[in-house]
Each structure stands twice: as structure tokens, then as C-alpha cells.
Design a protein around this motif. Structure first.
Motif, PDB file in Angstrom:
ATOM      1  N   VAL A   7       0.762  -1.248  -0.313  1.00  0.00           N
ATOM      2  CA  VAL A   7       0.374   0.389  -0.103  1.00  0.00           C
ATOM      3  C   VAL A   7       1.200   1.185  -0.348  1.00  0.00           C
ATOM      4  N   SER A   8       0.541   2.212  -0.875  1.00  0.00           N
ATOM      5  CA  SER A   8       1.052   2.968  -1.006  1.00  0.00           C
ATOM      6  C   SER A   8       1.153   4.207  -2.077  1.00  0.00           C
ATOM      7  N   ILE A   9       1.101   5.333  -1.753  1.00  0.00           N
ATOM      8  CA  ILE A   9      -0.169   6.491  -2.735  1.00  0.00           C
ATOM      9  C   ILE A   9       1.032   6.851  -3.776  1.00  0.00           C
ATOM     10  N   ASP A  10       2.668   6.304  -3.606  1.00  0.00           N
ATOM     11  CA  ASP A  10       3.482   6.548  -4.679  1.00  0.00           C
ATOM     12  C   ASP A  10       3.436   5.886  -6.097  1.00  0.00           C
ATOM     13  N   GLY A  11       2.285   4.864  -6.009  1.00  0.00           N
ATOM     14  CA  GLY A  11       2.772   4.333  -7.465  1.00  0.00           C
ATOM     15  C   GLY A  11       4.260   3.457  -7.734  1.00  0.00           C
ATOM     16  N   HIS A  12       4.054   3.488  -9.391  1.00  0.00           N
ATOM     17  CA  HIS A  12       5.537   2.465  -9.494  1.00  0.00           C
ATOM     18  C   HIS A  12       6.369   3.095  -8.850  1.00  0.00           C
ATOM     19  N   LEU A  13       6.724   4.368  -9.270  1.00  0.00           N
ATOM     20  CA  LEU A  13       8.207   3.877  -8.838  1.00  0.00           C
ATOM     21  C   LEU A  13       8.263   4.098  -7.453  1.00  0.00           C
ATOM     22  N   GLY A  14       6.833   4.500  -6.516  1.00  0.00           N
ATOM     23  CA  GLY A  14       7.509   4.187  -5.242  1.00  0.00           C
ATOM     24  C   GLY A  14       8.520   2.713  -5.026  1.00  0.00           C
ATOM     25  N   LEU A  15       9.504   1.943  -6.042  1.00  0.00           N
ATOM     26  CA  LEU A  15      10.205   1.395  -6.234  1.00  0.00           C
ATOM     27  C   LEU A  15      11.590   2.423  -5.583  1.00  0.00           C
ATOM     28  N   PHE A  16      11.239   3.773  -5.310  1.00  0.00           N
ATOM     29  CA  PHE A  16      12.626   4.309  -5.707  1.00  0.00           C
ATOM     30  C   PHE A  16      12.846   4.530  -4.277  1.00  0.00           C
ATOM     31  N   GLY A  17      11.921   4.086  -3.376  1.00  0.00           N
ATOM     32  CA  GLY A  17      12.447   4.236  -2.058  1.00  0.00           C
ATOM     33  C   GLY A  17      11.838   5.796  -1.184  1.00  0.00           C
ATOM     34  N   ALA A  18      11.050   5.966  -1.483  1.00  0.00           N
ATOM     35  CA  ALA A  18      10.697   7.101  -0.623  1.00  0.00           C
ATOM     36  C   ALA A  18      10.050   7.082  -0.147  1.00  0.00           C
ATOM     37  N   ASP A  19       8.818   6.275   0.146  1.00  0.00           N
ATOM     38  CA  ASP A  19       7.626   6.118   1.391  1.00  0.00           C
ATOM     39  C   ASP A  19       8.407   4.773   2.306  1.00  0.00           C
ATOM     40  N   PRO A  20       8.352   5.558   3.221  1.00  0.00           N
ATOM     41  CA  PRO A  20       9.411   4.535   4.176  1.00  0.00           C
ATOM     42  C   PRO A  20       8.065   3.088   4.631  1.00  0.00           C
ATOM     43  N   GLU A  21       7.173   3.623   4.590  1.00  0.00           N
ATOM     44  CA  GLU A  21       5.892   2.656   4.885  1.00  0.00           C
ATOM     45  C   GLU A  21       6.255   1.855   3.794  1.00  0.00           C
ATOM     46  N   LEU A  22       6.108   1.760   2.973  1.00  0.00           N
ATOM     47  CA  LEU A  22       5.964   0.750   1.453  1.00  0.00           C
ATOM     48  C   LEU A  22       7.339  -0.209   1.974  1.00  0.00           C
ATOM     49  N   LEU A  23       8.628   0.337   2.406  1.00  0.00           N
ATOM     50  CA  LEU A  23       9.936  -0.246   2.126  1.00  0.00           C
ATOM     51  C   LEU A  23       9.828  -1.916   3.656  1.00  0.00           C
ATOM     52  N   ALA A  24       9.259  -0.869   4.645  1.00  0.00           N
ATOM     53  CA  ALA A  24       9.242  -1.804   5.925  1.00  0.00           C
ATOM     54  C   ALA A  24       7.226  -2.948   5.240  1.00  0.00           C
ATOM     55  N   GLN A  25       6.911  -2.846   3.805  1.00  0.00           N
ATOM     56  CA  GLN A  25       6.265  -3.618   4.104  1.00  0.00           C
ATOM     57  C   GLN A  25       7.237  -5.206   3.301  1.00  0.00           C
ATOM     58  N   VAL A  26       7.879  -4.232   2.281  1.00  0.00           N
ATOM     59  CA  VAL A  26       8.535  -4.713   1.396  1.00  0.00           C
ATOM     60  C   VAL A  26       9.757  -5.795   2.436  1.00  0.00           C
ATOM     61  N   ASP A  27       9.901  -5.632   3.650  1.00  0.00           N
ATOM     62  CA  ASP A  27      10.964  -6.086   4.360  1.00  0.00           C
ATOM     63  C   ASP A  27      10.116  -6.640   5.347  1.00  0.00           C
ATOM     64  N   ALA A  28       8.539  -6.641   5.129  1.00  0.00           N
ATOM     65  CA  ALA A  28       8.057  -7.815   6.251  1.00  0.00           C
ATOM     66  C   ALA A  28       7.657  -9.003   5.377  1.00  0.00           C
ATOM     67  N   ASN A  29       7.312  -8.432   4.218  1.00  0.00           N
ATOM     68  CA  ASN A  29       7.096 -10.038   3.378  1.00  0.00           C
ATOM     69  C   ASN A  29       7.814 -10.433   3.387  1.00  0.00           C
ATOM     70  N   LEU A  30       8.677  -9.880   2.470  1.00  0.00           N
ATOM     71  CA  LEU A  30      10.271 -11.589   2.514  1.00  0.00           C
ATOM     72  C   LEU A  30      11.133 -11.722   3.609  1.00  0.00           C
ATOM     73  N   LYS A  31      10.638 -11.262   5.042  1.00  0.00           N
ATOM     74  CA  LYS A  31      11.539 -11.668   5.880  1.00  0.00           C
ATOM     75  C   LYS A  31      10.136 -13.167   6.180  1.00  0.00           C
ATOM     76  N   GLU A  32       9.369 -12.307   5.960  1.00  0.00           N
ATOM     77  CA  GLU A  32       8.227 -14.553   6.065  1.00  0.00           C
ATOM     78  C   GLU A  32       8.645 -14.750   4.856  1.00  0.00           C
ATOM     79  N   LEU A  33       9.046 -14.658   3.769  1.00  0.00           N
ATOM     80  CA  LEU A  33       9.383 -15.686   2.942  1.00  0.00           C
ATOM     81  C   LEU A  33      10.294 -16.283   2.927  1.00  0.00           C
ATOM     82  N   MET A  34      11.830 -15.327   3.117  1.00  0.00           N
ATOM     83  CA  MET A  34      13.458 -15.817   3.946  1.00  0.00           C
ATOM     84  C   MET A  34      12.659 -17.077   5.407  1.00  0.00           C
ATOM     85  N   GLU A  35      11.833 -16.890   5.882  1.00  0.00           N
ATOM     86  CA  GLU A  35      11.649 -17.668   6.869  1.00  0.00           C
ATOM     87  C   GLU A  35      10.737 -19.229   6.739  1.00  0.00           C
TER      88      GLU A  35
END
Length: 351
Positions: free
Chosen positions: A319-347
Motif C-alpha cells: 500500500v503506497s500512493i507513490d505508485g510504480h516509482l514507489g520502488l525508488f524508496g521515498a515511502d518508508p512504509e512501503l519499504l517496511a512492507q517489502v521487508d516484512a514480506n521478504l522476511k516472512e518469505l525467507m522464513e
């Protein structure tokens, strides 16, 4: 055009140039002495089971992956994993139009497919690092396209896959979109059919290209909320004219066009006679599909339709209003979601 100063270790390093020999291309032709620009983080363990592959997206290099997604305590933690970031062919660091010679230089650069990148990466991983499996392949946008290609082409090699903001098959809508963005460049008289002397000769075309990406890369909600101010720009016009135009201005137009063609032609169903369900059905990796909520290029619905075809996969919208270029990392909440998902996936255990 040769020796574009934009591309190099000063702005995009550190990385290592690794030759994989001659690369025969799916569209015909060959790249002799293909060179991959590779950045690694962390160490490969004795079992060689902690390797993570991160392919790059359109216009991006290994540097932004390092800056935005890799770090101690993050999901991509170099203290735990051996993280290999491979710059895609044609992105300016690996073998590309501006650093090729002879008939392959500039506009003579051959058509390269996502599959060519993945075969080159497979050769790199097996021959240079001695790998026979990857704990994870994760990438955004064109990196997601490469992630899907990996999981379909080499199902036994990939244990986990995390395509972010990208699809396994490019849609007709997006093909038209990239046609329009490419024409912004090629319609500039200074482009000279790809035989320009420097990106400055194509400044007007690159500016139009950047403004097109401003419209489709960020969402309308991003601008309504004044999110451009997070980048230090008070007005939307200032953001477009300086941040976005400034971002694309030094890049090699032929490299952008090479990547654009590659993205448009991404389609894992080429492996199964056009049957997308059959292609995605090959995937054995535990897969988390992560679209971005306000992405107008790769909408959640498009990603969800593909995810439904992957056995045992999970849809994890970011969830981020930044859209596709949220990939650039300006939204810390989006990055937190990515990290949470990847940590779960790696576990998550894999067979």
C-alpha cells in the motif's frame, strides 16, 4: 556514442565487470565477450544455500538496489545472505549500446530479451559462484520480469521468488505506453536514428520521456498529497522539470530504448506456446507477488490474475500512493512492507 561519463563506478559503484564469453541471443545474433556488471554484498556460506539474486529495473543500476533495499537488519541482510545484484544487459553498466564496439555500437546494438539476461545470469551464478540454487530471486518492475523468467525457466534452481510491481507477461496497455515513451525519444531530430554524439543532442526527447514517466510512474494521489515535496520540490512542475528530467537527462537514449523493447516483449508464455497458465504452472518456488496499490503501469488486478495461476503463491499488495516509482524508496512504509514480506518469505521452508 562512447564513454558516457554518467555510467561508471563513481556514481554507480562499487561493482565488478565479469565476462561470460559470447552470448547467443534469442532474437538472433550474438554479443561477443558479454560483460555483466555485478555488485555483491555479504558472503556465500559453505553450503552455498544463502544466495539471493537481485536483477535491476528499467533505467536503474545496482546502486539504487544497495541504497534502498540492502542493509543490516533489513530483509536483504548482508550479514546473513550473499546478495548478488546483476545489472541487466543494456542498462549502461553491463554490455550496452554506448560501451559496445564495431557493428554492435549505438543503434547497432542487438535486440536482447529478458530470457537472454536470465540465461546470462544463470551462467554467471553457476560458473563464477558455483551455485546450483538460489534462496531467493527478488526484483521490481523489469526486475520482476526477470524474477518470473527465472522461476519459469529454472524451476529447480529458484527456491523462493518475489516479483515486485511487475508482471510475467507485458499487457497490451503497457506495450502502447512504452511505445509512446520511446517515441518521445526517437522523434527528437537530434536522435538521428540512434547516431547522436551525446545525450545532450537528444535533450528535448529525453525531457519528453521524463515527463511521460512522471505521469505514469507516480499516481495522481501522490501529487494531490504533495508527496513531491518529500523530494525537496515545492511545485509539481519543479519536480517534473528538475527531479525527473534531471534523472533521465544524462542517460544513453539507445540504452533506454534497448531496455524498453526488452520490457515490452517480456512474456514467460513463450516457453509454453503462448499458454500463460502452463508457463506459470511450472513455478516450484514459494512465491510472494507484491504489486503496489496505486501502480498504474502494473495494477494490482493484473498481478493478481497471474498470481492465481502460481501454485501455493501468495498475493501481498504493497500500500503506497507513490505508485510504480514507489520502488525508488521515498515511502518508508512501503519499504517496511517489502521487508516484512521478504522476511516472512525467507522464513518459509521449501522442499
Amino acid at each position: 556514442m562512447r564513454n558516457n561519463p554518467y555510467y561508471g563506478p563513481e556514481g554507480h559503484g562499487p561493482y565488478e565487470m565479469i565476462g561470460i564469453g559470447d552470448l547467443d541471443l534469442e532474437e538472433g545474433g550474438r554479443i561477443p565477450d558479454c560483460q555483466l556488471a555485478v555488485a555483491t554484498h555479504g558472503k556465500l556460506n559453505a553450503a552455498k544455500d544463502n544466495a539471493i539474486l537481485v536483477p535491476t529495473w528499467y533505467s536503474g543500476t545496482s546502486k539504487i538496489m544497495e541504497q534502498v533495499y540492502i542493509g543490516d537488519g533489513r530483509a536483504l541482510d548482508p550479514s546473513k545472505y550473499f546478495i548478488i545484484v546483476v545489472n541487466q544487459i543494456g542498462n549502461g553498466l553491463s554490455t550496452s549500446p554506448h560501451n559496445s564496439t564495431g557493428a554492435l555500437a549505438g543503434p547497432g546494438f542487438p535486440k536482447v530479451r529478458i530470457g537472454d539476461d536470465v540465461r546470462a545470469q544463470h551462467q554467471l551464478l553457476t560458473e563464477t559462484y558455483g551455485l546450483d540454487r538460489l534462496a531467493l530471486v527478488v526484483g521490481g518492475s523489469m526486475g520482476a520480469q526477470q524474477t518470473y523468467e527465472w522461476a519459469v525457466r529454472y524451476p529447480e534452481f529458484v527456491q523462493r521468488a518475489a516479483p515486485i510491481a511487475g508482471t510475467a507477461k507485458f499487457t497490451e496497455h503497457d506495450i502502447l505506453l512504452l511505445d509512446t515513451l520511446a517515441e518521445a525519444i526517437t522523434s527528437d531530430p537530434g536522435f538521428r536514428d540512434g547516431s547522436y554524439a551525446s545525450p545532450a543532442d537528444v535533450a528535448a526527447g529525453l525531457k519528453r520521456h521524463a515527463k511521460g514517466w512522471t505521469l505514469c510512474g507516480w499516481s495522481d494521489a501522490f501529487f494531490r498529497a504533495g508527496r513531491h515535496r518529500a523530494f525537496g520540490f515545492e511545485t509539481v512542475r519543479d519536480f517534473a522539470d528538475n527531479f525527473m528530467v534531471g534523472y533521465f537527462a544524462p542517460m544513453d537514449p539507445n540504452a533506454l530504448l534497448s531496455m524498453s523493447w526488452k520490457a515490452q516483449n517480456a512474456d514467460v508464455s513463450r516457453h509454453t506456446g503462448g499458454d500463460l497458465a502452463a508457463a506459470l504452472g511450472r513455478i516450484k518456488a514459494k512465491t510472494f507477488v507484491m504489486p503496489i496499490s496505486h501502480d498504474v503501469i502494473f495494477p494490482v488486478a493484473d498481478c493478481a490474475a497471474e498470481q492465481a495461476l502460481i501454485s501455493g503463491s501468495s498475493l501481498r499488495p504493497l500500500v503506497s500512493i507513490d505508485g510504480h516509482l514507489g520502488l525508488f524508496g521515498a515511502d518508508p512504509e512501503l519499504l517496511a512492507q517489502v521487508d516484512a514480506n521478504l522476511k516472512e518469505l525467507m522464513e518459509t521452508s521449501v522442499d
